[in-house]
Design a protein around this motif. Structure first.
Motif, PDB file in Angstrom:
ATOM      1  N   ARG A   3       0.841  -1.196   0.000  1.00 31.60           N
ATOM      2  CA  ARG A   3       0.000   0.000   0.000  1.00 31.60           C
ATOM      3  C   ARG A   3       0.877   1.248   0.000  1.00 31.60           C
ATOM      4  O   ARG A   3       1.783   1.381   0.807  1.00 31.60           O
ATOM      5  CB  ARG A   3      -0.969  -0.037   1.164  1.00 31.60           C
ATOM      6  CG  ARG A   3      -1.879  -1.270   1.057  1.00 31.60           C
ATOM      7  CD  ARG A   3      -3.145  -1.174   1.856  1.00 31.60           C
ATOM      8  NE  ARG A   3      -4.027  -2.274   1.426  1.00 31.60           N
ATOM      9  CZ  ARG A   3      -4.946  -2.165   0.512  1.00 31.60           C
ATOM     10  NH1 ARG A   3      -5.134  -1.001  -0.085  1.00 31.60           N
ATOM     11  NH2 ARG A   3      -5.696  -3.201   0.170  1.00 31.60           N
ATOM     12  N   LYS A   4       0.583   2.187  -0.931  1.00 32.32           N
ATOM     13  CA  LYS A   4       1.492   3.286  -1.229  1.00 32.32           C
ATOM     14  C   LYS A   4       1.481   4.415  -0.208  1.00 32.32           C
ATOM     15  O   LYS A   4       2.514   5.019   0.065  1.00 32.32           O
ATOM     16  CB  LYS A   4       1.175   3.826  -2.628  1.00 32.32           C
ATOM     17  CG  LYS A   4      -0.295   4.072  -2.920  1.00 32.32           C
ATOM     18  CD  LYS A   4      -0.527   4.332  -4.391  1.00 32.32           C
ATOM     19  CE  LYS A   4      -2.011   4.492  -4.713  1.00 32.32           C
ATOM     20  NZ  LYS A   4      -2.262   4.663  -6.143  1.00 32.32           N
ATOM     21  N   TYR A   5       0.313   4.746   0.344  1.00 30.27           N
ATOM     22  CA  TYR A   5       0.212   5.813   1.331  1.00 30.27           C
ATOM     23  C   TYR A   5      -0.679   5.348   2.478  1.00 30.27           C
ATOM     24  O   TYR A   5      -1.580   4.533   2.293  1.00 30.27           O
ATOM     25  CB  TYR A   5      -0.398   7.075   0.725  1.00 30.27           C
ATOM     26  CG  TYR A   5       0.462   7.748  -0.320  1.00 30.27           C
ATOM     27  CD1 TYR A   5       1.647   8.401   0.040  1.00 30.27           C
ATOM     28  CD2 TYR A   5       0.076   7.752  -1.656  1.00 30.27           C
ATOM     29  CE1 TYR A   5       2.427   9.035  -0.919  1.00 30.27           C
ATOM     30  CE2 TYR A   5       0.859   8.376  -2.622  1.00 30.27           C
ATOM     31  CZ  TYR A   5       2.030   9.019  -2.253  1.00 30.27           C
ATOM     32  OH  TYR A   5       2.798   9.639  -3.195  1.00 30.27           O
ATOM     33  N   PHE A  30     -10.460   4.793  -1.069  1.00 24.82           N
ATOM     34  CA  PHE A  30      -9.002   4.856  -1.001  1.00 24.82           C
ATOM     35  C   PHE A  30      -8.390   3.494  -0.690  1.00 24.82           C
ATOM     36  O   PHE A  30      -7.298   3.168  -1.181  1.00 24.82           O
ATOM     37  CB  PHE A  30      -8.565   5.897   0.034  1.00 24.82           C
ATOM     38  CG  PHE A  30      -8.641   7.302  -0.488  1.00 24.82           C
ATOM     39  CD1 PHE A  30      -7.669   7.772  -1.370  1.00 24.82           C
ATOM     40  CD2 PHE A  30      -9.673   8.146  -0.134  1.00 24.82           C
ATOM     41  CE1 PHE A  30      -7.736   9.066  -1.870  1.00 24.82           C
ATOM     42  CE2 PHE A  30      -9.746   9.438  -0.630  1.00 24.82           C
ATOM     43  CZ  PHE A  30      -8.774   9.897  -1.512  1.00 24.82           C
ATOM     44  N   TYR A  31      -9.090   2.675   0.090  1.00 25.30           N
ATOM     45  CA  TYR A  31      -8.579   1.323   0.346  1.00 25.30           C
ATOM     46  C   TYR A  31      -8.517   0.524  -0.949  1.00 25.30           C
ATOM     47  O   TYR A  31      -7.531  -0.165  -1.225  1.00 25.30           O
ATOM     48  CB  TYR A  31      -9.455   0.615   1.378  1.00 25.30           C
ATOM     49  CG  TYR A  31      -8.921  -0.747   1.746  1.00 25.30           C
ATOM     50  CD1 TYR A  31      -7.896  -0.875   2.682  1.00 25.30           C
ATOM     51  CD2 TYR A  31      -9.419  -1.902   1.150  1.00 25.30           C
ATOM     52  CE1 TYR A  31      -7.380  -2.126   3.014  1.00 25.30           C
ATOM     53  CE2 TYR A  31      -8.915  -3.150   1.480  1.00 25.30           C
ATOM     54  CZ  TYR A  31      -7.890  -3.263   2.410  1.00 25.30           C
ATOM     55  OH  TYR A  31      -7.370  -4.494   2.722  1.00 25.30           O
ATOM     56  N   LYS A  32      -9.565   0.620  -1.748  1.00 22.53           N
ATOM     57  CA  LYS A  32      -9.590  -0.095  -3.025  1.00 22.53           C
ATOM     58  C   LYS A  32      -8.543   0.441  -3.995  1.00 22.53           C
ATOM     59  O   LYS A  32      -8.107  -0.276  -4.905  1.00 22.53           O
ATOM     60  CB  LYS A  32     -10.987   0.001  -3.649  1.00 22.53           C
ATOM     61  CG  LYS A  32     -12.058  -0.782  -2.905  1.00 22.53           C
ATOM     62  CD  LYS A  32     -13.434  -0.551  -3.526  1.00 22.53           C
ATOM     63  CE  LYS A  32     -14.527  -1.273  -2.760  1.00 22.53           C
ATOM     64  NZ  LYS A  32     -15.885  -0.967  -3.300  1.00 22.53           N
ATOM     65  N   LYS A  33      -8.157   1.686  -3.826  1.00 20.44           N
ATOM     66  CA  LYS A  33      -7.135   2.298  -4.683  1.00 20.44           C
ATOM     67  C   LYS A  33      -5.718   1.967  -4.216  1.00 20.44           C
ATOM     68  O   LYS A  33      -4.739   2.415  -4.810  1.00 20.44           O
ATOM     69  CB  LYS A  33      -7.309   3.814  -4.711  1.00 20.44           C
ATOM     70  CG  LYS A  33      -8.583   4.298  -5.380  1.00 20.44           C
ATOM     71  CD  LYS A  33      -8.490   4.297  -6.894  1.00 20.44           C
ATOM     72  CE  LYS A  33      -7.628   5.431  -7.395  1.00 20.44           C
ATOM     73  NZ  LYS A  33      -7.728   5.606  -8.865  1.00 20.44           N
ATOM     74  N   GLY A  34      -5.596   1.181  -3.156  1.00 19.23           N
ATOM     75  CA  GLY A  34      -4.283   0.744  -2.703  1.00 19.23           C
ATOM     76  C   GLY A  34      -3.696   1.532  -1.545  1.00 19.23           C
ATOM     77  O   GLY A  34      -2.509   1.381  -1.227  1.00 19.23           O
ATOM     78  N   SER A  93       0.424   9.448   6.155  1.00 18.30           N
ATOM     79  CA  SER A  93       0.862  10.442   5.175  1.00 18.30           C
ATOM     80  C   SER A  93      -0.015  11.687   5.258  1.00 18.30           C
ATOM     81  O   SER A  93       0.431  12.794   4.969  1.00 18.30           O
ATOM     82  CB  SER A  93       0.784   9.858   3.769  1.00 18.30           C
ATOM     83  OG  SER A  93       1.488   8.639   3.670  1.00 18.30           O
ATOM     84  N   CYS A  94      -1.291  11.482   5.630  1.00 18.98           N
ATOM     85  CA  CYS A  94      -2.237  12.588   5.740  1.00 18.98           C
ATOM     86  C   CYS A  94      -3.394  12.159   6.633  1.00 18.98           C
ATOM     87  O   CYS A  94      -3.756  10.972   6.666  1.00 18.98           O
ATOM     88  CB  CYS A  94      -2.760  12.975   4.349  1.00 18.98           C
ATOM     89  SG  CYS A  94      -3.789  14.468   4.312  1.00 18.98           S
ATOM     90  N   HIS A 367      -0.972  16.903  -1.150  1.00  9.26           N
ATOM     91  CA  HIS A 367      -0.404  17.280   0.137  1.00  9.26           C
ATOM     92  C   HIS A 367       0.285  16.136   0.882  1.00  9.26           C
ATOM     93  O   HIS A 367       0.743  16.340   2.012  1.00  9.26           O
ATOM     94  CB  HIS A 367      -1.502  17.867   1.022  1.00  9.26           C
ATOM     95  CG  HIS A 367      -2.141  19.085   0.428  1.00  9.26           C
ATOM     96  ND1 HIS A 367      -1.473  20.266   0.232  1.00  9.26           N
ATOM     97  CD2 HIS A 367      -3.404  19.290  -0.068  1.00  9.26           C
ATOM     98  CE1 HIS A 367      -2.274  21.168  -0.316  1.00  9.26           C
ATOM     99  NE2 HIS A 367      -3.444  20.600  -0.504  1.00  9.26           N
ATOM    100  N   VAL A 368       0.373  14.950   0.317  1.00 13.70           N
ATOM    101  CA  VAL A 368       1.067  13.856   1.008  1.00 13.70           C
ATOM    102  C   VAL A 368       2.545  13.851   0.653  1.00 13.70           C
ATOM    103  O   VAL A 368       2.938  14.431  -0.353  1.00 13.70           O
ATOM    104  CB  VAL A 368       0.431  12.491   0.678  1.00 13.70           C
ATOM    105  CG1 VAL A 368      -0.980  12.420   1.172  1.00 13.70           C
ATOM    106  CG2 VAL A 368       0.516  12.176  -0.827  1.00 13.70           C
TER     107      VAL A 368
END
Length: 368
Positions: A3-5, A30-34, A93-94, A367-368
């Motif tokens: 997971r990227k962020y 956002f979870y589904k987006k990784g 990250s945010c 902003h991350v």
């Protein structure tokens, strides 16, 4: 999946309500987006809406039961310590918070740790930050000014904030409308044996259900009932009002319903009777499912959603007579009702989750 962020979403509670639905859907997106997603609740964490299994839920469970100054001071210290511990451990990250108290607490914590954060208000500021005492108004303005963005769902809310001297100079507002909620397919089985008018929302003075019940009483329609879905602190008062008006057989408080799509689909019409709003999810939901709608032109949101006489009817807020007349007109004019129903469904395009969440993603990634 790597997971990227890591994102933390924060809110008072996940139990029912429009803001809770939006933040739940946002977390799922956002979870589904990784992304790595954590939900932090200041109070009750039991979710009313679906959350993906991989989303972590953390509850502070520090409800105030004592109103003394020293207890509240202790409570504040414990809350801040817990949030600092969570952010130090999770290293997000945010942070994205919804509603005033969560915004202030998370903003203070993020400022201490220099973590990027966004705050979001969901209803008119006249009933949130503008009602705070002088110190808390000053504090919230400082916290909001240092956020990467103050996200609000309607344009009118920006002007509502700037009426307050503490917020008049802020320039970091972002308007992102609420998305259409995604429901499972509606069933064909009747959810109620008689024809009914529907209203949905928290049982709170803000939602104006007392006005709606009085407006319904004026109609004297014998072949249609009024169903109000939701729970809240006004239940006893509304039950008494219904009994006093001799409407117990025709006005029903049906509580929170998980299959709202069936009620929207089968209702004769939907009524939003609110005294104030931010951007009413339930109105968007009803329109998306083709329900002809009448809504009070309150601050804020309904006038951003409804074009009067085209995809719904707008009536003056806090006016029982006008509300009753608009309901009667809709029920007695089939051509108008069909026109509003057809046009209402165009909101599925303008407020699609893809469009709305893409705006959130762009904002957060900046902003991350």
């Amino acid at each position: 999946m790597v997971r990227k962020y890591k994102l933390i979403f924060a809110i008072n509670s996940l139990f029912g309500g429009g803001a809770e639905r939006v933040i739940s859907n946002l977390g799922n997106y956002f979870y589904k987006k990784g992304f790595d997603v954590t939900m932090v609740c200041l109070n009750e964490a039991k979710p009313a809406y679906h959350l993906e299994k991989g989303i972590k839920i953390i509850s502070l469970v520090t409800n105030i039961r004592n109103q003394s100054f020293f207890f509240r001071l202790w409570y504040g210290g414990v809350t801040l310590f817990k949030l600092l511990f969570i952010l130090i451990k999770e290293k997000p990250s945010c942070v994205i918070s919804f509603m005033t108290s969560a915004n202030i607490w998370m903003g203070l914590t993020c400022n201490i740790l220099r973590t990027p954060y966004l705050v979001s208000e969901r209803i008119t500021p006249d009933y949130t930050v503008n009602q705070l005492n002088h110190f808390l108004r000053w504090l919230s303005a400082r916290v909001y000014s240092k956020s990467k963005a103050i996200v609000v769902p309607s344009k009118g809310m920006v002007d509502g904030f700037r009426k307050n001297k503490s917020f008049s100079a802020l320039s970091n507002f972002e308007v992102i409308n609420n998305p259409v909620s995604q429901f499972s397919a509606a069933c064909t089985e009747r959810v109620y044996p008689r024809k009914f008018i529907l209203s949905v929302g928290r049982l709170d003075h803000q939602k104006g259900f007392d006005l709606l019940i009085q407006a319904f009483k004026r109609l004297e329609m014998k072949d249609v009932d009024l169903l109000i879905s939701g729970e809240g602190g006004e239940r006893k008062n509304l039950e008494k009002q219904i009994k006093d008006l001799d409407l117990s057989d025709r006005v029903k408080l049906i509580g929170y319903q998980k299959n709202l799509q069936d009620y929207y689909r089968q209702a004769e019409m939907f009524v939003l009777s609110s005294r104030n709003e931010g951007y009413p999810n339930v109105l968007v939901e009803a329109m998306s499912l083709g329900c002809a709608c009448v809504a009070t032109d309150c601050e804020f949101g309904p006038s951003d959603i409804i074009e009067n006489e085209e995809n719904g009817l707008l009536v003056k807020a806090n006016n029982i007579k006008y509300l009753s007349e608009a309901i009667k007109r809709t029920m007695s004019d089939p051509a108008l009702k069909i026109k509003m129903s057809v046009n209402a469904q165009l909101i599925n395009q303008t407020n699609s989750p893809e469009n709305t969440f893409a705006k959130w993603e762009k904002l957060i990634l900046t902003h991350v």
